[in-house]
Write a protein that holds these residues in place. Structure first.
Motif, PDB file in Angstrom:
ATOM      1  N   ARG A 279       0.856  -1.202   0.000  1.00  0.00           N
ATOM      2  CA  ARG A 279       0.000   0.000   0.000  1.00  0.00           C
ATOM      3  C   ARG A 279       0.875   1.229   0.000  1.00  0.00           C
ATOM      4  NH1 ARG A 279      -4.823   0.015   3.968  1.00  0.00           N
ATOM      5  NH2 ARG A 279      -5.127   2.206   3.457  1.00  0.00           N
ATOM      6  N   ASN A 280       0.504   2.188  -0.823  1.00  0.00           N
ATOM      7  CA  ASN A 280       1.256   3.441  -0.847  1.00  0.00           C
ATOM      8  C   ASN A 280       0.759   4.357   0.258  1.00  0.00           C
ATOM      9  OD1 ASN A 280       1.201   2.680  -4.166  1.00  0.00           O
ATOM     10  ND2 ASN A 280       3.131   3.241  -3.209  1.00  0.00           N
ATOM     11  N   TYR A 281       1.609   5.269   0.680  1.00  0.00           N
ATOM     12  CA  TYR A 281       1.231   6.177   1.780  1.00  0.00           C
ATOM     13  C   TYR A 281       2.026   7.463   1.689  1.00  0.00           C
ATOM     14  CZ  TYR A 281       5.532   4.184   3.775  1.00  0.00           C
ATOM     15  OH  TYR A 281       6.826   3.783   3.969  1.00  0.00           O
ATOM     16  N   THR A 282       1.560   8.450   2.463  1.00  0.00           N
ATOM     17  CA  THR A 282       2.251   9.744   2.540  1.00  0.00           C
ATOM     18  C   THR A 282       2.381  10.109   4.018  1.00  0.00           C
ATOM     19  OG1 THR A 282       0.176  10.922   2.545  1.00  0.00           O
ATOM     20  CG2 THR A 282       1.187  10.546   0.384  1.00  0.00           C
ATOM     21  N   ALA A 283       3.013  11.231   4.290  1.00  0.00           N
ATOM     22  CA  ALA A 283       3.175  11.681   5.682  1.00  0.00           C
ATOM     23  C   ALA A 283       1.815  11.928   6.335  1.00  0.00           C
ATOM     24  CB  ALA A 283       4.021  12.947   5.715  1.00  0.00           C
ATOM     25  N   ASN A 284       0.818  12.260   5.547  1.00  0.00           N
ATOM     26  CA  ASN A 284      -0.522  12.514   6.113  1.00  0.00           C
ATOM     27  C   ASN A 284      -1.366  11.253   6.188  1.00  0.00           C
ATOM     28  OD1 ASN A 284       0.023  15.199   6.427  1.00  0.00           O
ATOM     29  ND2 ASN A 284      -0.542  15.649   4.292  1.00  0.00           N
ATOM     30  N   LYS A 285      -0.904  10.187   5.572  1.00  0.00           N
ATOM     31  CA  LYS A 285      -1.675   8.920   5.610  1.00  0.00           C
ATOM     32  C   LYS A 285      -0.749   7.812   6.068  1.00  0.00           C
ATOM     33  CE  LYS A 285      -5.494   9.820   2.618  1.00  0.00           C
ATOM     34  NZ  LYS A 285      -5.468  10.484   1.332  1.00  0.00           N
ATOM     35  N   LEU A 286      -0.143   8.006   7.239  1.00  0.00           N
ATOM     36  CA  LEU A 286       0.862   7.059   7.718  1.00  0.00           C
ATOM     37  C   LEU A 286       0.247   5.740   8.181  1.00  0.00           C
ATOM     38  CD1 LEU A 286       3.619   9.170   9.491  1.00  0.00           C
ATOM     39  CD2 LEU A 286       3.965   7.339   7.833  1.00  0.00           C
ATOM     40  N   ALA A 287      -1.051   5.761   8.489  1.00  0.00           N
ATOM     41  CA  ALA A 287      -1.690   4.520   8.948  1.00  0.00           C
ATOM     42  C   ALA A 287      -1.547   3.439   7.873  1.00  0.00           C
ATOM     43  CB  ALA A 287      -3.151   4.779   9.263  1.00  0.00           C
ATOM     44  N   ALA A 288      -1.529   3.848   6.605  1.00  0.00           N
ATOM     45  CA  ALA A 288      -1.441   2.877   5.497  1.00  0.00           C
ATOM     46  C   ALA A 288      -0.088   2.167   5.479  1.00  0.00           C
ATOM     47  CB  ALA A 288      -1.683   3.587   4.171  1.00  0.00           C
ATOM     48  N   LYS A 289       0.891   2.734   6.165  1.00  0.00           N
ATOM     49  CA  LYS A 289       2.227   2.090   6.216  1.00  0.00           C
ATOM     50  C   LYS A 289       2.133   0.709   6.875  1.00  0.00           C
ATOM     51  CE  LYS A 289       6.992   3.424   7.678  1.00  0.00           C
ATOM     52  NZ  LYS A 289       7.529   2.161   8.126  1.00  0.00           N
ATOM     53  N   THR A 290       1.191   0.559   7.816  1.00  0.00           N
ATOM     54  CA  THR A 290       1.106  -0.694   8.577  1.00  0.00           C
ATOM     55  C   THR A 290       0.747  -1.896   7.693  1.00  0.00           C
ATOM     56  OG1 THR A 290      -1.128  -0.114   9.140  1.00  0.00           O
ATOM     57  CG2 THR A 290       0.523   0.311  10.830  1.00  0.00           C
ATOM     58  N   ALA A 291       0.064  -1.631   6.567  1.00  0.00           N
ATOM     59  CA  ALA A 291      -0.252  -2.741   5.656  1.00  0.00           C
ATOM     60  C   ALA A 291       1.048  -3.340   5.115  1.00  0.00           C
ATOM     61  CB  ALA A 291      -1.113  -2.239   4.499  1.00  0.00           C
ATOM     62  N   ASN A 292       2.052  -2.506   4.922  1.00  0.00           N
ATOM     63  CA  ASN A 292       3.351  -2.994   4.438  1.00  0.00           C
ATOM     64  C   ASN A 292       4.063  -3.797   5.514  1.00  0.00           C
ATOM     65  OD1 ASN A 292       3.487  -1.679   1.720  1.00  0.00           O
ATOM     66  ND2 ASN A 292       3.110   0.114   3.013  1.00  0.00           N
ATOM     67  N   LYS A 293       3.906  -3.356   6.768  1.00  0.00           N
ATOM     68  CA  LYS A 293       4.518  -4.093   7.881  1.00  0.00           C
ATOM     69  C   LYS A 293       3.918  -5.494   7.957  1.00  0.00           C
ATOM     70  CE  LYS A 293       5.344  -3.649  12.885  1.00  0.00           C
ATOM     71  NZ  LYS A 293       5.352  -2.698  14.025  1.00  0.00           N
ATOM     72  N   THR A 374      13.077  -5.445  -5.088  1.00  0.00           N
ATOM     73  CA  THR A 374      11.695  -5.266  -4.629  1.00  0.00           C
ATOM     74  C   THR A 374      11.606  -5.422  -3.114  1.00  0.00           C
ATOM     75  OG1 THR A 374      10.938  -6.159  -6.713  1.00  0.00           O
ATOM     76  CG2 THR A 374       9.328  -6.127  -4.942  1.00  0.00           C
ATOM     77  N   LEU A 375      12.258  -6.458  -2.585  1.00  0.00           N
ATOM     78  CA  LEU A 375      12.215  -6.673  -1.135  1.00  0.00           C
ATOM     79  C   LEU A 375      12.872  -5.496  -0.397  1.00  0.00           C
ATOM     80  CD1 LEU A 375      11.451  -8.458   1.264  1.00  0.00           C
ATOM     81  CD2 LEU A 375      13.591  -9.722   0.945  1.00  0.00           C
ATOM     82  N   SER A 376      13.921  -4.931  -0.990  1.00  0.00           N
ATOM     83  CA  SER A 376      14.583  -3.805  -0.307  1.00  0.00           C
ATOM     84  C   SER A 376      13.615  -2.621  -0.169  1.00  0.00           C
ATOM     85  CB  SER A 376      15.872  -3.394  -1.030  1.00  0.00           C
ATOM     86  OG  SER A 376      15.610  -2.677  -2.207  1.00  0.00           O
ATOM     87  N   HIS A 377      12.786  -2.388  -1.175  1.00  0.00           N
ATOM     88  CA  HIS A 377      11.788  -1.301  -1.079  1.00  0.00           C
ATOM     89  C   HIS A 377      10.751  -1.643  -0.012  1.00  0.00           C
ATOM     90  CE1 HIS A 377      12.469   1.278  -4.839  1.00  0.00           C
ATOM     91  NE2 HIS A 377      13.425   0.365  -4.900  1.00  0.00           N
ATOM     92  N   LEU A 378      10.325  -2.906   0.008  1.00  0.00           N
ATOM     93  CA  LEU A 378       9.290  -3.293   0.980  1.00  0.00           C
ATOM     94  C   LEU A 378       9.830  -3.208   2.413  1.00  0.00           C
ATOM     95  CD1 LEU A 378       6.358  -4.188   1.196  1.00  0.00           C
ATOM     96  CD2 LEU A 378       7.118  -6.564   1.042  1.00  0.00           C
ATOM     97  N   ILE A 379      11.109  -3.499   2.591  1.00  0.00           N
ATOM     98  CA  ILE A 379      11.698  -3.381   3.934  1.00  0.00           C
ATOM     99  C   ILE A 379      11.720  -1.905   4.356  1.00  0.00           C
ATOM    100  CG2 ILE A 379      13.843  -3.627   5.270  1.00  0.00           C
ATOM    101  CD1 ILE A 379      14.357  -6.255   3.737  1.00  0.00           C
ATOM    102  N   GLU A 380      12.089  -1.022   3.436  1.00  0.00           N
ATOM    103  CA  GLU A 380      12.092   0.408   3.768  1.00  0.00           C
ATOM    104  C   GLU A 380      10.706   0.853   4.241  1.00  0.00           C
ATOM    105  OE1 GLU A 380      14.425   2.258   4.246  1.00  0.00           O
ATOM    106  OE2 GLU A 380      16.109   1.857   2.919  1.00  0.00           O
ATOM    107  N   ALA A 381       9.666   0.289   3.612  1.00  0.00           N
ATOM    108  CA  ALA A 381       8.302   0.699   3.949  1.00  0.00           C
ATOM    109  C   ALA A 381       7.719  -0.058   5.136  1.00  0.00           C
ATOM    110  CB  ALA A 381       7.399   0.503   2.738  1.00  0.00           C
ATOM    111  N   GLY A 382       8.044  -1.358   5.238  1.00  0.00           N
ATOM    112  CA  GLY A 382       7.369  -2.197   6.234  1.00  0.00           C
ATOM    113  C   GLY A 382       8.043  -2.206   7.594  1.00  0.00           C
TER     114      GLY A 382
END
Ligand code: ADP
Ligand code: GLC
Length: 498
Positions: A279-293, A374-382
């Motif tokens: 899931r993509n996210y921004t500083a104002n929609k940080l809750a969406a970051k948790t889907a990556n985690k 791809t995994l490196s990007h997902l780690i940065e996000a998750g």
């Protein structure tokens, strides 16, 4: 005597041994794509020169042969092809490719074979890269296009300034960029004649380095200007131990040595649009970051838990990166409690120890050996926080990616890490600059103490949010650094034309 400088038609040949997305092994690959693109946006006519590895030939469409180069010294003949590298910032960067099948068309990496052994003919392989760079940069070039500056990167193109030094005609000015002094391109003294350099260059004031020749030393000694990839690293390399034996030479050249911090490709590394994320996210929609985690925990076989502190690390397994320290603190890290994912490859012993670590702590620690963009990007996000306990770090890119991804980094206070991460303290929280965590002494105890500090702030949710947002608001784009390079090219040309 260099070609005449001009702000409007500044031309630069950027010589590199790797470029993303064709054949990246580390940060040099990222820089070789993003910096030339940013320079072109500033109106600089920069073109790349790269060996024709299979990945490069396969990855570049519409190649055209521009000239043939006869074999010189012990170099085999080669063809020069031209193509365009599509870079994500919607700029095409022209590329010259050296097609020399005997030297470059083989399975394996750019520097090593599949078993991790240096290619035995690396002196010839990168000697040819440097030699052709020098030919294209002087009035003996078979091409109509001529650079005013050659921008060399690390040891692989370190001989270009040496070839240019000994050339007596009209030639480009040379800039040597230091991405990493630990790699020095050292070969037996006889290599000098094999590569067509004069015997007189085998001198302490030349390419000689402890009785052998060093491609890197050649660049550091003969280049008209030197740039290292962060201001702190530019200072550190003028003293032992981070000068790796070159500290005297570099301190002597300090008037012609600058540190310019790397930027990041802000289009490729953008959590709002990154296609590698769940899931993509921004500083104002940080809750969406948790889907990556959650997705990352699931994909790695870790216990799915939105609340546990989750650390990530991605990088080459070498002494430089300090993963030995991470191995030492990992058992205590799990007890905080916290989880850890490590993605990387390199030294066999570290690979084995990391693999064992994951086996010892199932559900808590995951390790992936290999190179996985791809995994490196997902780690940065998750991940929640990104670990970089580097012994030294000329610049480092992941700490910038992680700030942009709302994943505050914990880093050793060295080189570019010190220049790009602001330690979280009451004062920096108050002035809004805090963006991560620093530890100053390279011991497991100090690293672990910093890890515990991350855990305290992580569970203080409002403060953690501020830290994430501060990092996400920082501008790590290439623009200011590309402008600084352009100024250096111009100053260099102006100095040499006097
Ligand atoms: P270095 O150039 O010293 O390796 P940097 O931090 O400048 O360190 O850049 C490393 C780059 O390579 C980053 O883009 C990082 O994500 C990437 N990278 C390193 N190892 C891996 C890996 N195993 N898988 C995917 N990407 C990696
Ligand atoms: C090197 C350094 C790294 C830097 C990269 C790009 O490999 O180790 O710190 O970010 O080059 O300049």
């Amino acid at each position: 005597m260099p070609l005449t400088p001009s702000r409007s038609d500044l031309s630069v040949l950027f010589i590199t041994s790797e470029v993303h997305p064709l054949n990246k092994t580390g940060g040099l690959g990222d820089v070789s794509a993003a910096l030339p693109a940013a320079l072109r946006q500033l109106g600089v006519d920069v073109r790349l020169l790269i060996p024709g590895y299979p990945q490069v030939l396969a990855g570049l469409k519409y190649k055209r042969k521009v000239t043939e180069l006869a074999g010189l010294s012990q170099f085999p003949p080669a063809a020069l092809l031209s193509a365009k590298l599509p870079v994500s910032a919607s700029v095409d960067v022209p590329v010259f490719i050296i097609d020399c099948p005997g030297l470059y068309r083989r399975e394996g990496g750019p520097y090593m074979d599949v078993a991790g052994r240096d290619w035995p003919d690396n002196a010839l392989r990168f000697g040819l890269l440097a030699k052709i760079g020098a030919i294209l940069a002087c009035d003996a070039s078979p091409l109509a296009w001529r650079p005013q500056v050659v921008h060399c990167n690390d040891w692989q193109s370190g001989l270009t300034p040496a070839y240019l030094h000994f050339y007596r005609g009209i030639k480009a000015a040379s800039l040597m960029a230091i991405h990493n002094l630990a790699f020095q391109g050292i070969f037996p003294p006889g290599t000098i004649t094999q590569l067509g350099l004069p015997i007189s260059s085998f001198d302490i004031n030349g390419v000689e380095y402890h009785g052998r020749m060093s491609f890197l030393k050649a660049g550091l000694y003969y280049a008209d200007h030197i740039v290292s990839v962060s201001p702190t690293y530019a200072r550190e390399i003028q003293t032992a131990p981070l000068g790796f034996g070159f500290q005297g030479l570099l301190a002597g050249r300090r008037k012609h040595l600058n540190g310019i911090i790397n930027g990041i490709d802000a289009v490729e590394w953008d959590p709002a649009t990154d296609p590698c994320l769940v899931r993509n996210y921004t500083a104002n929609k940080l809750a969406a970051k948790t889907a990556n985690k959650r997705a990352l925990q699931q994909a790695l076989g870790l216990t799915v838990d939105p609340d546990i502190l989750f650390f990530g690390a991605v990088g080459r397994f070498t002494q430089q990166k300090g993963y030995d320290l991470l191995l030492q603190v990992a058992p205590q890290l799990t007890k905080i409690p916290a989880q850890l994912v490590v993605l990387g490859s390199g030294e066999a012993a570290l690979q084995q120890q990391m693999t064992m670590l994951a086996k010892t702590y199932p559900g808590k620690i995951a390790v992936r050996i290999g190179f996985d963009e791809t995994l490196s990007h997902l780690i940065e996000a998750g991940a929640d926080s990104f670990l970089m306990p580097s012994r030294f770090e000329p610049c480092g890119l992941n700490q910038m990616y992680s700030q942009r991804y709302g994943t505050p980094p914990l880093v050793h206070a060295t080189g570019g890490l010190l220049d790009t991460v602001v330690d979280c303290t009451p004062a920096t929280l108050a002035d809004g600059s805090a963006s991560g965590f620093l530890f100053h002494t390279m011991t497991p105890g100090h690293f672990l103490a910093a890890i515990r500090r991350v855990a305290i702030i992580y569970h203080d949710k409002p403060t953690w949010r501020r830290l994430q947002k501060n990092g996400m608001a920082k501008d790590f784009s290439w623009h200011p650094s590309a402008a600084a390079y352009r100024e250096i090219y111009l100053a260099l040309l102006s100095r040499l034309s006097k």
